[in-house]
Design a protein around this motif. Sequence first.
Motif: not given
Length: 150
Positions: A8-34
């Motif tokens: 589960p941690t490895s999967e969570a880190i994969t999601r975090v990496v994807d989030f950071f690599e595609h981060l746009q201003p509109a995505d900041l509302a989703q920070l609470g998911q990470f």
Amino acid sequence: MTSSSPTPTSEAITRVVDFFEHLQPADLAQLGQFYASNARFKDPFNEVQGLAAIEGIFRHMFAALEHPRFVITGRVEQGAQCFLTWEFRFAFRSYAQGVEQTIHGATHLVLDDAQRITLHRDYWDAAEELYEKLPGLRVLMRWLKKRASQ
């Protein structure tokens, strides 16, 4: 040959990496998911705690820089933490406009039981990676580096 399934941690880190690599201003509302609500963030310029403060750092990044983006170049996991190496690519808004700059750094992340970030610590050399690229400071930083090595 055996293969292990991702944790589960490895999967969570994969999601975090994807989030950071595609981060746009509109995505900041989703920070609470990470990030956990009381997460801590530290880099060479900031040390804050809480989602609102972390969001403020990312909002400032998008306001101050042209086309900021992260490229994750490496990843090491151990238990509930990981270490990411990255390139931060951007252009200054007021200096050398349109010229892509790159900062090399690393991030230490610690995740909680809900797989959200509780600690985000960025490591990078502000003198070498940023100050030496700015006119005026470039000359000063080279002089300081030369003096320190004597």
